[in-house]
Scaffold this motif. Structure first.
Motif, PDB file in Angstrom:
ATOM      1  N   MET A 124       0.816  -1.235   0.000  1.00  0.00           N
ATOM      2  CA  MET A 124       0.000   0.000   0.000  1.00  0.00           C
ATOM      3  C   MET A 124       0.837   1.266   0.000  1.00  0.00           C
ATOM      4  SD  MET A 124      -1.668  -0.001   3.806  1.00  0.00           S
ATOM      5  CE  MET A 124      -1.405  -1.694   4.327  1.00  0.00           C
ATOM      6  N   LEU A 125       2.028   1.216   0.625  1.00  0.00           N
ATOM      7  CA  LEU A 125       2.846   2.422   0.712  1.00  0.00           C
ATOM      8  C   LEU A 125       3.321   2.868  -0.667  1.00  0.00           C
ATOM      9  CD1 LEU A 125       4.303   4.512   2.410  1.00  0.00           C
ATOM     10  CD2 LEU A 125       6.013   2.800   2.988  1.00  0.00           C
TER      11      LEU A 125
ATOM     12  N   HIS B  71      -4.288   1.525  -3.904  1.00  0.00           N
ATOM     13  CA  HIS B  71      -4.000   1.928  -2.533  1.00  0.00           C
ATOM     14  C   HIS B  71      -5.219   1.771  -1.620  1.00  0.00           C
ATOM     15  CE1 HIS B  71      -3.793   4.772   0.857  1.00  0.00           C
ATOM     16  NE2 HIS B  71      -2.634   4.160   1.027  1.00  0.00           N
TER      17      HIS B  71
ATOM     18  N   ARG C 161      -5.529  -0.676   1.571  1.00  0.00           N
ATOM     19  CA  ARG C 161      -5.667  -0.015   2.879  1.00  0.00           C
ATOM     20  C   ARG C 161      -6.956  -0.482   3.569  1.00  0.00           C
ATOM     21  NH1 ARG C 161      -2.653   4.590   5.684  1.00  0.00           N
ATOM     22  NH2 ARG C 161      -4.067   4.979   7.371  1.00  0.00           N
TER      23      ARG C 161
ATOM     24  N   PHE D  85      -5.893  -2.381  12.551  1.00  0.00           N
ATOM     25  CA  PHE D  85      -5.292  -1.207  13.199  1.00  0.00           C
ATOM     26  C   PHE D  85      -6.307  -0.183  13.678  1.00  0.00           C
ATOM     27  CE2 PHE D  85      -2.180  -3.288  10.629  1.00  0.00           C
ATOM     28  CZ  PHE D  85      -1.078  -3.309  11.464  1.00  0.00           C
TER      29      PHE D  85
ATOM     30  N   ALA E 153       7.863  -1.917   8.221  1.00  0.00           N
ATOM     31  CA  ALA E 153       7.424  -0.593   8.712  1.00  0.00           C
ATOM     32  C   ALA E 153       7.162  -0.645  10.207  1.00  0.00           C
ATOM     33  CB  ALA E 153       6.166  -0.152   7.973  1.00  0.00           C
TER      34      ALA E 153
ATOM     35  N   ALA F 133      11.230   1.794  12.011  1.00  0.00           N
ATOM     36  CA  ALA F 133      10.993   3.169  12.478  1.00  0.00           C
ATOM     37  C   ALA F 133      10.671   3.222  13.976  1.00  0.00           C
ATOM     38  CB  ALA F 133       9.903   3.837  11.646  1.00  0.00           C
TER      39      ALA F 133
ATOM     40  N   ARG G 198       7.643  12.037  -3.778  1.00  0.00           N
ATOM     41  CA  ARG G 198       6.417  12.070  -4.568  1.00  0.00           C
ATOM     42  C   ARG G 198       6.784  12.449  -5.997  1.00  0.00           C
ATOM     43  NH1 ARG G 198       4.861   9.892  -0.508  1.00  0.00           N
ATOM     44  NH2 ARG G 198       2.975  10.361   0.676  1.00  0.00           N
TER      45      ARG G 198
ATOM     46  N   THR H 140       6.224  13.528  10.790  1.00  0.00           N
ATOM     47  CA  THR H 140       6.977  12.269  10.767  1.00  0.00           C
ATOM     48  C   THR H 140       6.143  11.038  10.425  1.00  0.00           C
ATOM     49  OG1 THR H 140       8.333  13.304  12.436  1.00  0.00           O
ATOM     50  CG2 THR H 140       8.609  10.930  12.165  1.00  0.00           C
ATOM     51  N   LEU H 141       4.858  11.055  10.742  1.00  0.00           N
ATOM     52  CA  LEU H 141       4.018   9.891  10.434  1.00  0.00           C
ATOM     53  C   LEU H 141       3.219  10.128   9.159  1.00  0.00           C
ATOM     54  CD1 LEU H 141       2.988   9.310  14.131  1.00  0.00           C
ATOM     55  CD2 LEU H 141       4.356   7.717  12.802  1.00  0.00           C
ATOM     56  N   SER H 142       3.682  11.112   8.363  1.00  0.00           N
ATOM     57  CA  SER H 142       3.076  11.440   7.064  1.00  0.00           C
ATOM     58  C   SER H 142       1.702  12.088   7.257  1.00  0.00           C
ATOM     59  CB  SER H 142       3.018  10.192   6.179  1.00  0.00           C
ATOM     60  OG  SER H 142       2.666  10.534   4.853  1.00  0.00           O
TER      61      SER H 142
ATOM     62  N   ALA I 154      -3.511  10.344   2.344  1.00  0.00           N
ATOM     63  CA  ALA I 154      -3.895   8.954   2.068  1.00  0.00           C
ATOM     64  C   ALA I 154      -2.928   7.941   2.683  1.00  0.00           C
ATOM     65  CB  ALA I 154      -3.979   8.736   0.559  1.00  0.00           C
ATOM     66  N   HIS I 155      -1.642   8.280   2.727  1.00  0.00           N
ATOM     67  CA  HIS I 155      -0.645   7.315   3.203  1.00  0.00           C
ATOM     68  C   HIS I 155      -0.294   7.504   4.679  1.00  0.00           C
ATOM     69  CE1 HIS I 155       0.176   5.491  -0.710  1.00  0.00           C
ATOM     70  NE2 HIS I 155       0.044   6.708  -1.203  1.00  0.00           N
TER      71      HIS I 155
ATOM     72  N   CYS J 137       0.514   7.112   8.277  1.00  0.00           N
ATOM     73  CA  CYS J 137       0.991   5.847   8.843  1.00  0.00           C
ATOM     74  C   CYS J 137      -0.143   5.021   9.462  1.00  0.00           C
ATOM     75  CB  CYS J 137       2.058   6.134   9.893  1.00  0.00           C
ATOM     76  SG  CYS J 137       2.648   4.640  10.693  1.00  0.00           S
TER      77      CYS J 137
ATOM     78  N   GLY K  35       0.237   2.459  11.242  1.00  0.00           N
ATOM     79  CA  GLY K  35       0.619   1.983  12.580  1.00  0.00           C
ATOM     80  C   GLY K  35       0.904   3.113  13.561  1.00  0.00           C
TER      81      GLY K  35
HETATM   82  C1  HEM Z   1       7.952   5.763  14.749  1.00  0.00           C
HETATM   83  C2  HEM Z   1       7.397   4.831  14.042  1.00  0.00           C
HETATM   84  C3  HEM Z   1       6.889   5.024  12.646  1.00  0.00           C
HETATM   85  C4  HEM Z   1       7.164   6.010  11.747  1.00  0.00           C
HETATM   86  C5  HEM Z   1       8.106   7.200  11.908  1.00  0.00           C
HETATM   87  C6  HEM Z   1       6.404   5.715  10.564  1.00  0.00           C
HETATM   88  C7  HEM Z   1       6.383   6.510   9.434  1.00  0.00           C
HETATM   89  C8  HEM Z   1       5.555   6.297   8.350  1.00  0.00           C
HETATM   90  C9  HEM Z   1       5.445   7.186   7.220  1.00  0.00           C
HETATM   91  C10 HEM Z   1       6.250   8.477   7.050  1.00  0.00           C
HETATM   92  C11 HEM Z   1       4.558   6.649   6.350  1.00  0.00           C
HETATM   93  C12 HEM Z   1       4.066   7.210   5.013  1.00  0.00           C
HETATM   94  C13 HEM Z   1       5.115   7.386   3.972  1.00  0.00           C
HETATM   95  C14 HEM Z   1       4.613   8.190   2.817  1.00  0.00           C
HETATM   96  O1  HEM Z   1       3.659   8.989   2.963  1.00  0.00           O
HETATM   97  O2  HEM Z   1       5.196   8.074   1.723  1.00  0.00           O
HETATM   98  C15 HEM Z   1       4.093   5.417   6.942  1.00  0.00           C
HETATM   99  C16 HEM Z   1       3.195   4.567   6.355  1.00  0.00           C
HETATM  100  C17 HEM Z   1       2.905   3.330   6.850  1.00  0.00           C
HETATM  101  N1  HEM Z   1       3.273   2.826   8.081  1.00  0.00           N
HETATM  102 FE1  HEM Z   1       4.358   3.739   9.479  1.00  0.00          FE
HETATM  103  N2  HEM Z   1       5.703   4.566  10.761  1.00  0.00           N
HETATM  104  C18 HEM Z   1       5.962   4.103  12.020  1.00  0.00           C
HETATM  105  C19 HEM Z   1       5.439   2.986  12.623  1.00  0.00           C
HETATM  106  C20 HEM Z   1       4.643   2.064  11.999  1.00  0.00           C
HETATM  107  C21 HEM Z   1       4.119   0.854  12.600  1.00  0.00           C
HETATM  108  C22 HEM Z   1       4.339   0.441  14.059  1.00  0.00           C
HETATM  109  C23 HEM Z   1       3.418   0.198  11.622  1.00  0.00           C
HETATM  110  C24 HEM Z   1       2.669  -1.100  11.668  1.00  0.00           C
HETATM  111  C25 HEM Z   1       2.457  -1.829  12.681  1.00  0.00           C
HETATM  112  C26 HEM Z   1       3.475   1.010  10.425  1.00  0.00           C
HETATM  113  C27 HEM Z   1       2.869   0.696   9.229  1.00  0.00           C
HETATM  114  C28 HEM Z   1       2.753   1.562   8.176  1.00  0.00           C
HETATM  115  C29 HEM Z   1       2.018   1.233   6.961  1.00  0.00           C
HETATM  116  C30 HEM Z   1       1.296  -0.056   6.654  1.00  0.00           C
HETATM  117  C31 HEM Z   1       2.122   2.350   6.130  1.00  0.00           C
HETATM  118  C32 HEM Z   1       1.533   2.524   4.735  1.00  0.00           C
HETATM  119  C33 HEM Z   1       0.249   3.306   4.814  1.00  0.00           C
HETATM  120  C34 HEM Z   1      -0.303   3.647   3.450  1.00  0.00           C
HETATM  121  O3  HEM Z   1       0.447   3.725   2.475  1.00  0.00           O
HETATM  122  O4  HEM Z   1      -1.527   3.840   3.374  1.00  0.00           O
HETATM  123  N3  HEM Z   1       4.223   2.130  10.692  1.00  0.00           N
HETATM  124  N4  HEM Z   1       4.699   5.235   8.176  1.00  0.00           N
END
Ligand code: HEM
Length: 408
Positions: A90-91, A98, A102, A109, A249, A253, A301, A351-353, A356-357, A359, A361
């Motif tokens: 999905m990312l 997507h 998702r 989640f 992911a 992170a 992007r 930091t967690l975006s 649509a994308h 995070c 988690g």
């Molecule tokens: C400090 C911890 C974390 C950070 C900094 C982080 C950061 C990110 C970022 C920046 C994105 C989007 C990237 C983009 O927009 O191109 C993302 C997407 C995602 N993260 Fe995290 N993440 C973290 C923890 C987690 C955890 C714990 C999980 C799962 C258990 C997770 C699962 C995902 C998934 C599945 C996506 C894709 C979402 C999508 O594309 O719709 N992440 N994360």
């Protein structure tokens, strides 16, 4: 206002050097001195502003790196299983895929699901804090990254996905190799370790899916295999690709969030002392770690059409680099952005975006760090660095390779 200290092309090149990756923050300020949007020749835009990054993440004409985007960014990628698999998750996909992915995975989640995991998270972290104490007995130095920061999210993902404990530590090399494939690549050969790791993980998850189909448990893999077999929605290959995304992911992170959070506690004993005393400070502390020293520093992007972005004309195919770690220190958004201040309010770190994308988690990442950091600080009030930490050679997912500590 900062004065330009180096020309923007040189600042970008330096950012990718080992020294730049170790300390990228002065380079972000050099880039920011040219404004929040920095066109770097035709076809490339670098974004350092907070509002501009936030908007870019929500702009439908700016695509994530899917297969078609990668054809123009990295010709030859189709020969590399790391990216062949990544573009099925999905990312690294855009709509309609997507949304389809998702929707399928979101059941794992929901806020309720994450809240229900909290007792398990506390139990796992309690066990890992005890283990750390045993390793550090008599003042022996312990690598906090290998022995705690990695093991916490790995144990939690193991619990969620049903990966047996004895298999968990073995995944660290695979996960590291795959995240390295996300860095800017000069030579496709740099993808080879990630390719090998991805192929091994694919074998592992195909096998896990088969096992849980034959004998379901109460883990997310069993639940999603059942969902696939009853309602469909994605292919088995897409299921495996997204499980691999969750593993990577969900560990790398969060590991860096915990590592960076501990280092900042050592550097700011007054904040560490407050956190030790009062659990309710943990969310603000973790949010500020996410802003100040983020585990994810840059996102990519690509413009899918010609359009105007904050006055800059973008043409279809323009590569847009979002330096979210720079956006997190934008003085137009934050007072005194270079100060680590866990008491900030209105902290909308990038930091967690976003969009649509955003995070998937995010809730789980925050919860585990909010439990883990106070638990370590309380158990080891005399914790100190045993020697200088080392950094991984990464910027997109930046963090420590080792963080040697003495538990006091
Ligand atoms: C400090 C911890 C974390 C950070 C900094 C982080 C950061 C990110 C970022 C920046 C994105 C989007 C990237 C983009 O927009 O191109 C993302 C997407 C995602 N993260 Fe995290 N993440 C973290 C923890 C987690 C955890 C714990 C999980 C799962 C258990 C997770 C699962 C995902 C998934 C599945 C996506 C894709 C979402 C999508 O594309 O719709 N992440 N994360």
């Amino acid at each position: 206002m900062t004065t330009p200290v180096m020309d923007p092309g040189r600042a970008m090149m330096t950012l990718l050097s080992p020294a730049g990756k170790r300390d990228p923050y002065p380079l972000y300020e050099a880039l920011r001195s040219y404004g929040p949007l920095l066109p770097l020749g035709p076809g490339q835009l670098v974004v350092t502003g907070h509002a501009e990054c936030a908007r870019a993440l929500r702009e439908p004409a700016l695509l994530s790196t899917d297969g078609a985007v990668q054809d123009s960014m990295m010709p030859g990628w189709r020969d590399h299983s790391s990216w062949v698999w990544l573009t099925k998750n999905m990312l690294f996909s855009n709509n309609p895929d997507h949304d389809r992915y998702r929707r399928f995975f979101s059941v794992g989640f929901t806020p309720r699901r994450i809240a229900a995991l909290q007792p398990a998270v506390e139990r796992l972290i309690g066990g890992l804090v005890d283990r750390l104490g045993t390793l550090g007995e008599g003042g022996a130095p312990v690598d906090f990254m290998a022995e705690f920061a990695f093991r916490v999210p790995m144990a939690i993902m193991g619990e969620l996905l049903g990966i047996p404990e004895e298999e968990q530590a073995g995944f660290r090399g695979h996960i590291g190799a795959i995240t390295t494939a996300l860095e800017p690549i000069q030579d496709l050969a740099q993808l080879l370790p990630g390719d090998a790791a991805m192929e091994e993980l694919a074998v592992y998850f195909r096998d896990l899916v088969a096992k849980r189909r034959a004998e379901p448990g109460d883990d997310l893999v069993s639940e999603l295999v059942r969902q696939l077999d009853t309602t469909g929605g994605i292919s088995e290959e897409e299921l495996v690709a997204n499980f691999m995304l969750l593993l990577v992911a969900g560990t790398e992170a969060p590991m860096d969030l915990i590592g960076n959070g501990l280092r900042l506690a050592v550097e700011h004993p007054q904040h560490a002392a407050a956190l030790r005393e009062d659990d309710s400070l943990a969310p603000g502390y973790v949010e500020e770690v996410l802003r100040f020293d983020p585990a994810a520093q840059a996102l990519n992007r690509m413009a899918v059409k010609d359009f105007d972005f904050f006055g800059v004309p973008l043409t279809a195919g323009t590569k847009v680099t979002l330096l979210i770690a720079a956006g997190n220190r934008d003085p137009r958004q934050y007072a005194d952005p270079g100060t680590f201040n866990p008491y900030r309010t209105g902290n909308h770190a990038l930091t967690l975006s976003g969009g649509a994308h955003y995070c998937l988690g995010a809730g789980l990442a925050r919860m585990q760090a909010e439990v883990a950091l106070p638990a370590v600080l309380r158990r080891f009030p005399g914790l100190a660095l045993a020697s200088e930490p080392t950094f991984r050679d990464q910027l997109v997912q930046r963090g420590f390779a080792t963080l040697p500590v003495k538990l006091g």
